[in-house]
Enzyme design. Structure first.
Site, PDB file in Angstrom:
ATOM      1  N   LYS A  52      27.241  82.624  41.635  1.00  0.00           N
ATOM      2  CA  LYS A  52      27.985  83.389  42.634  1.00  0.00           C
ATOM      3  C   LYS A  52      27.114  83.548  43.864  1.00  0.00           C
ATOM      4  CE  LYS A  52      32.013  85.530  42.848  1.00  0.00           C
ATOM      5  NZ  LYS A  52      33.188  85.200  42.027  1.00  0.00           N
TER       6      LYS A  52
HETATM    7  N1  GLU Z   1      35.924  82.924  43.182  1.00  0.00           N
HETATM    8  C1  GLU Z   1      36.752  82.474  42.113  1.00  0.00           C
HETATM    9  C2  GLU Z   1      36.412  83.186  40.827  1.00  0.00           C
HETATM   10  O1  GLU Z   1      35.858  84.254  40.839  1.00  0.00           O
HETATM   11  C3  GLU Z   1      36.758  80.964  42.000  1.00  0.00           C
HETATM   12  C4  GLU Z   1      35.451  80.339  41.630  1.00  0.00           C
HETATM   13  C5  GLU Z   1      35.463  78.808  41.704  1.00  0.00           C
HETATM   14  O2  GLU Z   1      36.514  78.210  41.804  1.00  0.00           O
HETATM   15  O3  GLU Z   1      34.379  78.243  41.638  1.00  0.00           O
HETATM   16  O4  GLU Z   1      36.745  82.731  39.760  1.00  0.00           O
END
Ligand code: GLU
Length: 421
Positions: free
Chosen positions: A111
Site C-alpha cells: 500500500k
Molecule cells: N485500492 C484497492 C484495494 O484496496 C485496489 C488495489 C489494487 O487493485 O491493487 O483493494
C-alpha cells in the site's frame, strides 16, 4: 497512570495484527513463520518537494509499504488523504496480502499513501505531487515487483501519471506497472466498476443463503466515491431500494428511495450528496444505525466500533471499505446476527480485476467487458463459498474464516519456498 492514547493508525495496525493472530492460532502456525508473516517486508518513507501554484514549495510525506511478496509481486493502491500515516499504510498493506490470498490471485500485498488534502489542490499540483512521489518510490515499482492502483482520492488519471512517469524514466512504455489506468493506455474494461461489482456478487451470495429477496431489500451506503456510488447503482439495478447515501460532508436519507445516478450527478455539481433534494439530511453516524437490509460502508476504516455496533440493524454488512469494523465490534455484530462479509473478501473485486488488467498488459491482450465480469463473478462466488465452508467447519465468523483461508495460503507458500539462504 493513564497511558497515551493510540492514534487511529496505530489502532488500525493493532486490529490487523489481532485478526492475523487469531487465524495463526487456528492454523497452529509455528512461531517463526508467524513472525515472518506479521511484519512488513519493506517500508519506504519519502519526503519530497512540490512546486505549488502560488510559486511556493511544499514538502509532502509519503509511504510505500510492501507487506509480503511470497505469492507474487507486491500489489495495492495509493491513497491521498490528510490523515495518512505509516501505521495506517502498514495495516492496509497487510490487508492487501490477505485479500489477494483470499481470492487466490498471485500477488503479495502493498500500500502507498501521501499525506495531503487533494480537495484543496489544483490538478496541476496533484500531477506534480504524483510524478515526484512516483519518482521517489520508483526503487520499489515495476510490473514484476510492485504494482500500484487507485485507492481513496486517487483515480485513473493518477494512474496515468504514474505510468507515464515510470515509463519516461525507462525510456519505453510500461503499462503493467500500474492498474486502474484509463482504457486508452492499457486499462481493463470493468476495472472501474470492479470493487463495487465484486462486492455486489458477495451480497448476492449472502442474500441467497439468508433467503433475502434483493428486489425487496433496502440499502444504506456510506461513502460515495468509486466503490460506494457504483455499488449503489448496481444494487439499484437489482431492484434494491437505496434509502440513504453519504460522503465526507454528510448524508441524504429518503425511506422511499434515492436514485443513485442522480445522487452522483448532484455530487458532481455541488461536491456532496448531503444536499441531495427530495431527501432529508442525515449524519454519517446516524446513517450507519438506520434499519436496513444491506449496509455498505465504502469510505474509511474504523467507523463501526464497539460503541455503535449494538445499534447496527442491518441484516448484511458488506465491507466495501478497508477496515471499516474494529475488532471489538465484530463479536457484537456476530451476536446480533448481522451477516458480515469481511473487507478482504467483499472488496477483493478491485484487485481481482487489477490482476486481469496486469495479465492483459503482460500478454498484450484485450478482454471484453463480459469476459472480465464473468471471470470476476467466478472468482468472487468461489471465494465466498470457500470462506463460508471454513466458517461452518471451524464454527467461526466470516472474517475469521477469511483470515484462516488467507493466512493458510501465504503460510503454505512460505513453507514451500523455505528460508533463504
Ligand atoms: N485500492 C484497492 C484495494 O484496496 C485496489 C488495489 C489494487 O487493485 O491493487 O483493494
Amino acid at each position: 497512570m493513564e497511558l497515551l492514547a493510540k492514534t487511529k493508525g496505530e489502532e488500525f495496525q493493532d486490529a490487523a495484527l489481532r485478526l492475523f493472530n487469531i487465524a495463526a492460532e487456528h492454523l497452529n502456525l509455528d512461531s517463526g513463520i508467524r513472525e515472518k508473516l506479521k511484519w512488513p517486508k519493506r517500508e519506504l518513507t519519502v519526503h519530497f518537494p512540490v512546486k505549488m501554484d502560488d510559486g511556493s514549495i511544499h514538502v509532502f510525506v509519503g509511504y510505500r509499504v510492501q507487506h509480503n511478496v511470497t505469492r507474487g509481486p507486491a500489489k495495492g493502491g495509493i491513497r491521498y488523504h490528510p490523515d495518512v500515516t505509516l501505521e495506517e499504510v502498514r495495516a492496509l498493506a497487510a490487508l492487501m496480502t490477505w485479500k489477494c490470498a483470499v481470492v487466490n490471485v498471485p500477488f503479495g500485498g502493498a500500500k502507498g499513501g501521501v499525506r495531503c488534502d487533494p480537495k484543496k489542490m489544483s490538478l496541476r499540483e496533484l500531477e506534480g505531487l504524483t510524478r515526484r512521489y512516483t519518482t521517489e518510490i520508483s526503487v520499489f515499482l515495476g510490473p514484476e515487483s510492485d504494482i500500484p492502483a487507485p485507492d481513496v482520492y486517487t483515480n485513473a488519471q493518477t494512474m496515468a501519471w504514474i505510468m507515464d512517469t515510470y515509463s519516461m524514466h525507462k525510456g519505453y512504455s510500461v503499462p503493467g506497472v500500474v492498474t486502474g489506468k484509463p482504457i486508452a493506455i492499457g486499462g481493463s474494461l470493468g476495472r472501474k466498476e470492479a470493487t463495487a461489482r465484486g462486492c455486489v456478487f458477495t451480497i448476492q451470495e449472502a442474500a441467497r443463503e439468508l433467503g433475502l429477496d434483493l428486489s425487496r431489500a433496502t440499502a444504506v451506503i456510506q461513502g460515495y466515491g468509486n466503490a460506494g456510488s457504483i455499488a449503489a447503482m448496481l444494487l439499484h439495478e437489482l431492484g434494491v431500494r437505496i434509502i440513504a447515501v453519504s460522503d465526507s460532508r454528510g448524508g441524504a436519507f429518503n425511506p422511499k428511495g434515492i436514485d443513485p445516478a442522480r445522487a452522483l450527478e448532484h455530487k458532481g455539481k455541488t461536491g456532496t450528496v448531503a444536499t441531495f433534494p427530495e431527501a432529508d439530511r442525515i449524519g454519517n453516524q446516524e446513517l450507519l444505525e438506520l434499519p436496513c437490509d444491506l449496509l455498505v460502508p465504502a469510505a474509511l476504516e474504523g467507523v463501526i466500533t464497539k460503541e455503535n455496533a449494538p445499534r447496527i440493524k442491518a441484516r448484511i454488512l458488506a465491507e466495501a471499505a478497508n477496515g471499516p469494523t474494529t475488532p471489538e465490534a465484530d463479536p457484537i455484530l456476530f451476536a446480533n446476527n448481522v451477516y458480515v462479509i469481511p473487507d478482504i473478501l467483499a472488496n477483493a473485486g478491485g484487485v481481482t480485476v487489477s490482476y486481469f488488467e496486469w495479465v492483459q498488459n503482460l500478454e498484450m491482450l484485450h478482454w471484453s467487458e463480459d469476459d472480465v465480469n464473468r471471470r470476476l463473478r467466478d472468482i468472487m462466488t468461489r471465494s465466498f463459498q470457500e470462506v463460508r465452508e471454513i466458517a461452518a467447519k471451524e464454527r467461526v465468523d466470516m472474517r475469521t474464516a477469511a483470515y484462516i483461508l488467507a493466512v493458510g495460503r501465504v503460510a503454505e507458500a512460505t513453507l514451500l519456498r523455505g528460508v533463504y539462504p
